[in-house]
Design a protein around this motif. Structure first.
Motif, short mmCIF file in Angstrom:
data_model
loop_
_atom_site.label_atom_id
_atom_site.label_comp_id
_atom_site.label_asym_id
_atom_site.label_seq_id
_atom_site.Cartn_x
_atom_site.Cartn_y
_atom_site.Cartn_z
N ASP A 140 75.73 -5.10 28.74
CA ASP A 140 76.19 -3.80 28.23
C ASP A 140 76.17 -2.79 29.37
O ASP A 140 75.68 -3.08 30.45
CB ASP A 140 75.35 -3.33 27.03
CG ASP A 140 73.85 -3.45 27.30
OD1 ASP A 140 73.41 -3.04 28.39
OD2 ASP A 140 73.13 -3.94 26.41
N SER A 141 76.73 -1.62 29.11
CA SER A 141 76.80 -0.58 30.13
C SER A 141 76.35 0.74 29.53
O SER A 141 76.35 0.89 28.31
CB SER A 141 78.23 -0.43 30.64
OG SER A 141 78.66 -1.61 31.25
N ALA A 142 76.02 1.69 30.39
CA ALA A 142 75.61 3.00 29.90
C ALA A 142 76.82 3.72 29.30
O ALA A 142 77.95 3.50 29.73
CB ALA A 142 75.03 3.82 31.06
N GLY A 143 76.56 4.54 28.31
CA GLY A 143 77.63 5.36 27.73
C GLY A 143 78.41 4.64 26.66
O GLY A 143 77.94 3.65 26.07
N TYR A 144 79.61 5.13 26.38
CA TYR A 144 80.46 4.52 25.36
C TYR A 144 80.93 3.14 25.82
O TYR A 144 81.02 2.89 27.02
CB TYR A 144 81.70 5.39 25.10
CG TYR A 144 81.40 6.76 24.56
CD1 TYR A 144 80.43 6.96 23.59
CD2 TYR A 144 82.12 7.87 25.00
CE1 TYR A 144 80.16 8.24 23.09
CE2 TYR A 144 81.88 9.15 24.51
CZ TYR A 144 80.89 9.32 23.56
OH TYR A 144 80.64 10.57 23.07
N ASP A 145 81.26 2.31 24.85
CA ASP A 145 81.75 0.98 25.17
C ASP A 145 83.23 1.05 25.55
O ASP A 145 84.12 0.70 24.77
CB ASP A 145 81.52 0.05 23.98
CG ASP A 145 81.61 -1.41 24.37
OD1 ASP A 145 82.37 -1.72 25.31
OD2 ASP A 145 80.93 -2.22 23.75
N MET A 146 83.48 1.52 26.76
CA MET A 146 84.86 1.71 27.22
C MET A 146 85.59 0.39 27.36
O MET A 146 86.81 0.33 27.28
CB MET A 146 84.87 2.44 28.57
CG MET A 146 84.14 3.75 28.57
SD MET A 146 84.92 4.94 27.47
CE MET A 146 85.92 5.81 28.63
N LEU A 147 84.82 -0.68 27.59
CA LEU A 147 85.44 -2.00 27.71
C LEU A 147 86.13 -2.38 26.40
O LEU A 147 87.25 -2.92 26.41
CB LEU A 147 84.36 -3.03 28.08
CG LEU A 147 84.84 -4.46 28.31
CD1 LEU A 147 85.77 -4.54 29.51
CD2 LEU A 147 83.65 -5.39 28.51
N ALA A 148 85.47 -2.07 25.29
CA ALA A 148 86.05 -2.40 23.98
C ALA A 148 87.33 -1.60 23.76
O ALA A 148 88.28 -2.06 23.13
CB ALA A 148 85.04 -2.10 22.88
N LEU A 149 87.35 -0.39 24.28
CA LEU A 149 88.53 0.45 24.13
C LEU A 149 89.67 -0.07 25.01
O LEU A 149 90.84 -0.06 24.61
CB LEU A 149 88.17 1.89 24.53
CG LEU A 149 89.14 2.98 24.13
CD1 LEU A 149 89.34 3.00 22.62
CD2 LEU A 149 88.63 4.35 24.61
N PHE A 195 85.43 -0.84 33.70
CA PHE A 195 84.95 -0.85 32.32
C PHE A 195 84.03 -2.06 32.18
O PHE A 195 84.44 -3.18 32.46
CB PHE A 195 86.11 -0.97 31.34
CG PHE A 195 87.16 0.11 31.50
CD1 PHE A 195 86.84 1.44 31.33
CD2 PHE A 195 88.47 -0.22 31.81
CE1 PHE A 195 87.81 2.43 31.48
CE2 PHE A 195 89.44 0.75 31.95
CZ PHE A 195 89.12 2.09 31.78
#
Lengths: 494, 352
Positions: A195-204, A189
């Protein structure tokens, strides 16, 4: 708190332990009662349960195999870091595996140019700052437990600290989390980019309380250590005045590095313990810190001192050197153990409220002290509205324990009522799971369960924590109404 | 359009399985894969719900004009720390959150996602859901509101958002340095490791511009240490707006514009085309007609990813492909929020 414990299923225990021993050395699997007992609770000692099996892997490959094995056998898994959590997030499963990441203690990489460190989850929060100090860098989030708590646990809880008003929470200071899903699949994540491509899975992933994945590696952002820091200790003869002073500092366009409050009972408890030189006559004490360049700190301290005096501070003392600054902070950081010395037990709450409702909430807590006949000193991350009222009780007296629970529940529900939240930084865990029913409606809770299923369809990773089953909320709602305690009609009925 | 109207539209469309194209002012129509579906205009759902300057939080509805909102904050000497690009006068708060784009101050003050405290959404069933709240510290439930930042409306119609604010810095100053790209990167990374009040950086064509913000004493002391050539206040203000809004000459013309998000210390990329740096080296803009896979491979090699930010042709896809596990998690998350797949389908990735 503390419920009747089902006995451990010996057959199942043998099956799971043997399955793990097939690829783990003897030292990495514990199941004898005397070995598993130390894992029966985390920092929230009111909840205890002896785990069926404890696994102490030493490599990522072992973590992966443990997860694959447990997934195949349908065995619940509860990840654990340093075990300092205050919401029972690492309360073990009586029918599953407690997965301790305590052996993951290596700092894998420090890049002083990129200002990042890649660490294993068992590395202690304070150890990161220590190891990068030679580069003039540090890791900003500093929960009070920072000498003991691990970064893996910080990620699970999205830990804050006394400086997060200016420097943010774990979610603002972590770039990447590597982990494994319950199926044993590795997943990254975030990245070392911003930042990364796609949804912010790190925040999740951050703050997901170990329900979505098991963290095996964390990339943290490092900041240059400010050249100078000074703190003002300001006394107020009235708690609400101190609350207004906090608002006045922010209104003046200042974001202090730290802004903390202690009420008189908390100050008294702490002073006995650390001798920080606190003003024992003050109804409330504010600690207001500035950091930056030497000139900037001089300016800001002068501005803050003026604002605090204008807001009615009866006394302001500015730290003259770093030793004194740390001494002023020592009491605040030691507030929990200090309170632990004046009462057999204490129960720490963690609600956050909009700062403008502080007076109202503190008066409410005062009324609850009378209602339940229990004392409750307050320490407060004033800058960001995060309250830590500490209810003093004796756990050996079952009635006191019951009153404490009811007291805490009322305070948390008050936090929700004024537009705040039941937990600012300690997490929901098992402790505040019923209050989740007050904060969220059925729709949101169902969405949380849906998110959980995306990562863990069988519901094996840290089950029963953080998000209550809807049936539990229905039961909680019925009990609550029957007891006639709930003053607001906003309670979702489902 | 009231909340109930939007809700009704979603329910009705979900029933028919009809795609909805969620749109505020249309200032970011260019971003992402081509929008498709029936228009769902969010502009009428506007207005500030709550603004308490001493809480450093504002809550507003999605249709609120970003310019109006920033005007209100300015009156109290506050701002969105992430310096959102507008890309047009019609930019709304909803679009700002959904696009997740941040401006020059991002490297030092955080992104839209970092400022997100709470949001209300209408999911793909038309259910009104509230996540997060109005307080800075809140760990109850998964952090769905931050997940929404940059989700391009694919998880729900963001109808209301609460964002953290910061006071405007009392002093700003911009310095210019003549430096080739490699030297600029080296300096930016070195400065980043020192306690300097850097709030913006942009390198283009041998010239590095550096913005300092903060207490007057800190800004002046840093300017003294760093040297360089001071830029007049008005010129500097215009320059940073130009970078934020992509109105400088670098952004004109029709060569595809790539946005490469990389670790700040990544070396100069050997790619055909013109480059511009921001965010201390962590953001690299590239005007290039090179093949998408060449650019994506170079970005991945450097530890980051490449987005086809503006282009007439987007056949190669706008966003970097996801790993198989992340792709599955994305698809399943999308399905949880929007089972009928009607909200901005394909805007982020063609498969959802």
């Amino acid at each position: 708190m503390g419920s009747a414990l089902p006995a451990i299923d010996i057959q199942r225990q043998k099956q799971v332990a043997e399955a793990l021993r097939a690829f783990l050395p003897e030292r990495c699997v514990l199941w004898a009662r005397e070995d598993t007992q130390p894992y029966e609770c985390d920092g929230l000692t009111a909840y205890r349960r002896v785990p069926m099996v404890v696994a102490l892997p030493e490599t990522e490959a072992q973590v992966q195999r443990i997860l694959q094995t447990c997934h195949a056998l349908g065995v619940p898994v509860v990840p654990r870091g340093a075990g300092t959590g205050l919401s029972g997030g690492a309360l073990p499963p009586g029918d599953g595996v407690l997965l301790s990441l305590a052996k993951f203690m290596r700092v894998l990489r420090i890049d002083p140019v990129a200002r990042i460190a890649v660490v294993q989850p068992g590395v202690r929060n304070a150890a990161i700052s220590d190891v990068v100090a030679p580069f003039g860098l540090y890791y900003a989030p500093d929960p009070s437990s920072q000498i003991a708590c691990s970064i893996g646990g910080n990620v699970a809880e999205n830990s804050g600290g006394v400086h997060c008003l200016k420097y943010g929470l774990t979610v603002h200071n972590v770039l990447r989390v590597r982990g494994y899903t319950i199926e044993g699949e590795p997943v990254d994540f975030g990245s070392e980019a911003l930042d990364s491509a796609g949804y912010d899975m790190l925040a999740l992933a951050i703050g997901s309380e170990g329900l979505l994945a098991v963290t095996t590696e964390v990339t943290v952002k490092l900041l240059p250590r400010p050249v100078a820091a000074r703190v003002i200790m300001a006394s107020f003869d009235d708690v609400e005045k101190a609350g207004d002073a906090v608002a006045a500092v922010i209104a003046a366009g200042i974001v202090p590095a730290g802004l903390e409050m202690m009420d008189k009972p908390a100050t008294a408890a702490v002073e006995q313990f650390v001798h920080a030189g606190y003003d024992l006559d003050a109804a409330a004490l504010l600690l207001c810190e500035s950091d930056g360049s030497a000139a900037e700190v001089e300016d800001e301290i002068a501005r803050m001192e003026q604002v605090l005096k204008d807001a009615g501070a009866t006394r302001c003392t500015v730290s003259r050197n770093d030793a004194e600054r740390l001494r002023f902070w020592s009491g605040r950081k030691a507030a929990f153990p200090a309170v632990g010395r004046i009462s057999p037990d204490y129960y720490c709450m963690d609600g956050t409220i909009p700062k403008k409702r502080l007076g109202e909430v503190l008066n409410f807590i005062g009324a609850m002290e009378k209602k339940y006949g229990l004392r409750c000193p307050n320490v407060f991350h004033a800058g960001d509205g995060n309250l830590h009222p500490l209810i003093l009780f004796d756990a050996n007296d079952p009635d006191q324990l019951k009153r404490t629970e009811a007291f805490a529940a009322e305070v948390l529900e008050k936090c929700v009522e004024v537009g705040g939240t039941i937990t600012g930084e300690h997490g929901v865990g098992v402790e505040k799971i019923d209050q989740m029913c007050v904060q969220f409606g059925a729709g949101e809770l169902e969405m949380f369960h849906a998110i959980k299923r995306v990562f863990d369809a069988k519901g094996l990773l840290n089950p029963g924590k953080a998000v209550p089953a809807l049936s539990r909320c229905a039961e909680f709602g019925r009990k609550h109404v029957k007891a006639g305690q709930l003053g607001h009609a906003g309670l979702p009925q489902f | 359009m009231t909340l109930e109207n939007i809700q009704e539209r979603i329910r009705e469309a979900a029933g028919r399985g009809a795609a909805l194209r969620i749109r505020g002012g249309g200032s970011k129509d260019f971003y992402g894969n081509a929008p498709r579906g029936e228009m769902l205009d969010t502009r009428a759902h506007a207005g500030v719900v709550d603004y308490e300057p001493t809480e450093l939080v504002v809550t507003a509805r999605c249709g609120t004009l970003l310019s109006d909102l920033e005007g209100i904050l300015l009156e109290k000497n506050q701002q969105f720390a992430f310096e959102p690009p507008h890309f047009g006068p019609g930019a709304t708060l909803g679009g700002c959150v959904a696009s997740g784009l941040s401006g020059p101050r991002r490297a030092s003050a955080g992104s839209v996602r970092d400022a997100m405290l709470g949001a209300k959404i209408l999911d793909g069933r038309g259910q009104l859901l509230a996540f997060g709240g109005q307080v800075m510290k809140n760990v109850a439930g998964y952090d769905v509101s931050r997940l929404l930042a940059g989700s391009l409306g694919t998880l729900g119609v963001i109808v209301e958002a609460s964002l953290r604010l910061l006071p405007r810095p009392p002093e700003e100053c911009t310095l210019k340095f003549e430096l080739p790209q490699a030297k600029a990167l080296e300096r930016l990374n070195r400065w980043g490791g020192r306690p300097l009040p850097i709030s913006g950086s942009a390198w283009r064509d041998g010239e590095l511009s550096l913005r300092l913000s903060g207490a007057a004493s800190a800004v002046h002391a840093a300017a003294q240490t760093l040297g360089g050539q001071a830029v007049a206040q008005e010129d500097a203000a215009r320059f940073w707006v130009g970078i934020r809004e992509q109105s400088t000459p670098f952004f004109a013309g029709d060569a595809p514009l790539w946005r490469l998000s990389l670790p700040s210390q990544a070396p100069v990329l050997e790619l055909p085309g013109e480059q511009m740096l921001e965010w201390g080296g962590a953001l690299r803009w590239l005007r290039s007609r090179a093949e998408a896979r060449t650019i994506r491979a170079a970005a991945a090699q450097a530890g980051g990813h490449a987005t086809l930010f503006r282009a007439a042709q987007k056949a190669e896809g706008v966003f970097a492909p996801l790993s198989p596990i992340l792709a599955r998690l994305h698809r399943d998350l999308k399905r949880s929020f929007d089972p009928a797949g009607i909200l901005n389908p394909g805007r982020m990735y063609p498969e959802f």
